[in-house]
Structure formats: C-alpha cells, structure tokens
Design an enzyme around this catalytic site. Structure first.
Site, PDB file in Angstrom:
ATOM      1  N   GLY A 190      -0.408  -2.137  22.477  1.00 29.16           N
ATOM      2  CA  GLY A 190       0.838  -2.886  22.440  1.00 29.16           C
ATOM      3  C   GLY A 190       0.828  -4.154  23.260  1.00 29.16           C
ATOM      4  O   GLY A 190       1.733  -4.969  23.153  1.00 29.16           O
ATOM      5  N   CYS A 237      12.555   4.868  -8.055  1.00 28.02           N
ATOM      6  CA  CYS A 237      11.907   3.678  -8.616  1.00 28.02           C
ATOM      7  C   CYS A 237      12.134   3.629 -10.123  1.00 28.02           C
ATOM      8  O   CYS A 237      11.957   4.629 -10.820  1.00 28.02           O
ATOM      9  CB  CYS A 237      10.406   3.719  -8.313  1.00 28.02           C
ATOM     10  SG  CYS A 237       9.447   2.477  -9.216  1.00 28.02           S
TER      11      CYS A 237
END
Lengths: 262, 282
Positions: free
Chosen positions: B28, B237
């Site tokens: 990070g 979808c």
C-alpha cells in the site's frame, strides 16, 4: 479565581527563544501554567505574543529553551524535543489551538458537523451516529442552532465561525487550549457573548489556557494571570488585576493608560 | 532498428523492478520511480505499461482489459504493443493469462495464485483532494493520520445518506497504509481483499508504484453504523443472464431503450457461448 491546587505546573516554559534572522521573535520567555489556570499574554503588535504561542504548539520551531508538558498520564514530556508523531498526537488529543482567523482552524468545505467531528474521527471514532450526536451536543454548548449542523461554515457569521472553531477544539476534552486573539475581528456585542461563553467553558471543563490578546478588556475578563510582552521579552508578570490596576514597568503603564475609555 | 524486449531498456526495467520489490515489501505504500516517456499519452496507461514491461517474460501470457472489455482501443493497442515488442502469447481468457494489465476493472472470473494484475492509475494519492501538499500527505501516511478521510465519508453520509463514492473507494491495506485502488468501481473492492494474485499499481504521470501482495488484507473504509456496501442491480445481464456481476448500461435505440450487460466482455461472451461459466467471486 481558582487557586492552583496541584504541585506540578501543567506546562513549564524556560528560556524560550526564537529569531527570524537578525530579528528577535521572542527571547528568554519563561512561565509556568498551572492546571485550571488561564494565562493571558498581552502586548502590542510585533511584541512576540503569537511567536510564543506558535513555538508552544510547534507551528514554529523554537531556537532554544525548554517546554515541559505533563501529560494526562502524569509523565512530563519535553515538547521541543518530542518526535513529530507524538507531538501531533498530543496536539490532536490533549491540546487545542484556536486561531485568530477561524478560517485557519476550520475546514470551510465541509459541514459544521464534520468540522466538530474531525478530531473525534482522527482519534478513532468509527460510529457515524455517535460522532454526529457529540457534534450536536457541542453545537448546543457553543450556542449554535443545532439545525445548522449540516450547513457549510461559509454560511456562518464571524462570531459563529469562532464558536464553531472552539467547539471543534473542545470536543475531545483537551487539557490545554492555546488561543490567539479569540475575539479579534468581532464586534463588541459578539465579543461579549463569546467571552461569556469562553469563561463558562473554561470553568466547567477545568481547562488550562494560554490566551494571546492585545485587548486588555479580554485579558481582564478571562485571564487569571498576565504576562506583558515587549520586543520579544516579558517585561511584567503578575495577577491580572495587579498588573492592570498597578502596572510597574513603564511599558505596562503605557499600555494600560492607552486604553480608550468610552 | 528494433526495440529491446518489451520496449524499455534493461536499466530502466531494473529501476522499476526495484521500486516494485519495495512496493511489495510495504503493501500500500507509494514508491516513487523514474517514470519514462512512453509511446502513448499520459492518461492512457503509461504507468501500467511500464510496470508490465518490467515484469513480463517470454513465457508470459498477456491479457489487457479496458473498462472490463478486451476489444476497446486502449486494450487492443496495448496488447498489440506488447505482442510486437515481446512476442509473448496474448489471450482474452482470464484464467489462461499469467499477466493482466487492466484499466478500471478486476475480472469477474476469480484470480488464481501466480497471476499478476497491473493497474493503470491516474492519481495514486488517496488524500489528494483533501490535502493538496505532497509533503503533508506523505507525513500523514507516515504518521497514519487518516482521520480526514473519515471526514469525507461523514460528509457523504450527511449529504447523501450513504457514502456516495462509487469508484476508487479508499481502502486500508494490511491495516496500515491508506490506498487509492485505481479507479476500479467499489464493486471490485472486495476482490482486492486476500486476493490470491499479486496486484501492482503504476501511475506514470505521478511517478508512483504501489502493490498489494497475494493474500493481503484490504479493508474498505466505513463506519460501524454505515458498513461498506457494493452496488446491486435488480436485473441480470441482458446478454448472458449473469447475476452478481458489474453491469454497464447501454442505450440501444433512440426511443430510450436500455440494456444492462456485463462490463467484463470475456466473462459475458463465454457464458453466452457455452452456458454459465465459473461463478463470480463475491
């Protein structure tokens, strides 16, 4: 006036010095601040009042001297030698800094509630409802209408901004508050209300405070003890009434006699 | 005249690999690196391309995604660029790829150990719009002063009733560094957490590289009483019938007809061809 009851001062300052090149910011400044005490620093513009305050809060690096602060845990720490992370943590948790211009101390782009809640969240508060609850509580304590919690500070008056800044600092119950001209730029009736409020809060919370002001009336109302500064040095120190009613140093006499009587 | 393998010279690759190693060692943390001029404009993935060029080897199989699609200009061009400069095999199939460069999405097909995903990052600094000074943001990272990010979440909840940030939603990596997860939708944030693949982030213009090593904890910031949530769609979808995947909205005619389809074209087209494929990882 509350008498200092504990043995150790909360803040001990010795030989504090700061130069801006050849120019003297402050020189050999020393004082003790006792728990529950409000110390006023008065003097004309350029006398080094704000420099002292900035050295204490670490906004300006002092050139010399010692600043010893006794933490809530009871351990004395050397503020000038403290590493930055510990100093910033202390500033967020046990200290508060009220700037002369509220815009310097507030986030103008976020709501009043977020401004008050910031220190709580910086110290680890992770519950939105409770942060908001405390923000509401503090808005009420500084006499800001609770309906204004979601309004941007942009829409607040000067006096409200200053009260919001005070709430933002006091929400985490600091032990020591540094204030730089807290009533500067406010008209007299607003000043009077703010002073009333500050006096009440200082007494209720048992705060210790260092208040820098050029306004002797403010000093008389708020401070237990006064330091008079000139040219970066302390020229007189004593109880507020004593200094204002019977000044000894020629500059202090001049300062007191310069106040306009309405 | 021919280019070096993967376009960049070997010295540059070594420099970038050192930055990547450091980034992997400190999950990070944004590692500065000497970003090079690349044969595509800033904002088109110069950071991602440099990271890919530094880690790609002749045995790799490359997949490039742009907004979930394998067939958009950016994806096609970058894939062709590496095919030409390295000769590696390319694919659109997520599970076949060893190296995936992506812009804005993490594939619906679960990633697996051994894979590397390279993200193209426009602005790496999560605190940038809250604190303009780079010196100050670095100090805030060093001292773990992330309270101001919660101020932003507080403000969102106050104004909108929920955290309105829907992409590049801030995360805390390995319990330490606040990270901006490129502009992926927050829908993909849960896929970052304990991901089996190595995730590398490259920002070319801002000259920063950061990383999430495999199996690292990645937590999306939230409040106890306003927990982190991802987007939901009330319909499947329109092409493959998948549920629980990230859908794009298409306007299909001039009468306002709309179609919601998978943003991941590889996942969608293979489900259409061969029935339901692997279920998305949630």
């Amino acid at each position: 006036m509350s008498a200092p009851s504990e043995e150790r001062p909360l803040l001990g300052v010795r030989g504090l010095a700061k130069r801006y090149g050849a120019h003297v910011g402050c020189l050999d400044v020393g004082f003790d601040l006792w728990p529950g005490e409000v110390l006023g620093i008065v003097g004309e513009s350029g006398s080094g009042k704000t420099t002292v305050l900035n050295c204490l809060s670490g906004r300006v690096a002092a050139d010399g001297g010692r600043v010893t602060y006794v933490t809530a845990g009871g351990a004395p720490v050397d503020m000038l030698g403290l590493d930055e992370s510990a100093r910033r943590r202390l500033l967020r948790s046990e200290w508060g800094v009220v700037h002369q211009h509220p815009r310097d101390g507030l986030r103008m782009g976020v709501s009043a509630g977020a401004n008050v809640g910031e220190r709580l969240m910086a110290l680890g508060a992770r519950h939105y409802g409770r942060v908001r609850g405390q923000a509401l509580d503090w808005l009420a304590r500084v006499e800001i209408d609770q309906d204004r919690i979601d309004d941007l500070p942009e829409t607040f008056s000067g006096g409200m901004l200053q009260r919001l800044q005070i709430a933002r600092n006091l929400v985490t119950a600091p032990r020591l508050v540094l204030m730089d001209e807290p009533t500067g730029g406010l008209d007299v009736s607003v000043q009077a209300r703010l002073l009333d409020l500050l006096r009440g809060l200082v007494e209720d919370l048992g705060l210790s405070a260092v208040i820098v002001t050029h306004d002797l009336a403010v000093a008389r109302l708020l401070a237990h003890r006064l330091l008079v500064m000139r040219g970066g040095e302390i020229v007189e120190a004593g109880l507020t009434d004593q200094v204002l009613d019977d000044p000894q140093h020629p500059y202090a006499q001049l300062l007191v006699s310069s106040v306009l009587q309405p | 005249m021919s280019y070096n393998f993967a376009y960049l010279d070997e010295q540059t690759k070594r420099m970038i690999r050192r930055a990547i190693l450091k980034a992997v060692a400190i999950p990070g943390y944004q590692v500065p690196f000497g970003s090079r001029e690349m044969p595509l404009s800033y904002g088109w993935g110069t950071g991602g391309v440099q990271v890919t060029a530094s880690v790609i080897g002749p045995a790799d199989v490359l997949k490039v995604i742009d907004q979930g699609a394998d067939d958009t200009t950016n994806a096609v061009s970058i894939r062709a660029f590496f095919a030409r400069t390295t000769g590696v095999a390319t694919t659109t199939r997520t599970e076949e790829a060893t190296l995936i460069q992506t812009r804005h999405r993490i594939p619906e097909t679960p990633l697996r150990p051994g894979q590397i995903v390279v993200f193209q990052v426009p602005i790496p600094e999560p605190l940038r719009w809250l604190e303009p000074r780079e010196v100050e943001t670095r100090k805030m990272h060093a001292l773990e002063e992330y309270g101001v990010m919660y101020v932003r979440l507080y403000e969102d909840i106050t104004r909108h009733g929920r955290v309105a940030q829907t992409y590049e939603y801030p995360v805390l990596v390995n319990g330490r560094y606040l990270m901006r997860p490129s502009p992926i939708p927050k829908f993909d944030n849960p896929k970052l957490d304990r991901c089996p693949a190595l995730l590398l982030f490259g920002a070319g213009r801002e000259k920063r590289i950061y990383a999430v090593p495999p199996w690292t904890a990645v937590k999306s910031l939230d409040f106890d009483d306003h927990p982190f949530e991802v987007e939901h769609w009330d319909r499947p979808c329109g092409l493959c019938g998948a549920r629980g995947v990230f859908l794009d909205e298409l306007i299909v005619d001039d009468k306002g007809g709309r179609l919601f389809i998978c943003s991941d074209t590889d996942y969608c087209s293979r489900r259409q061809a061969s029935g339901p494929g692997p279920e998305p990882r949630r």
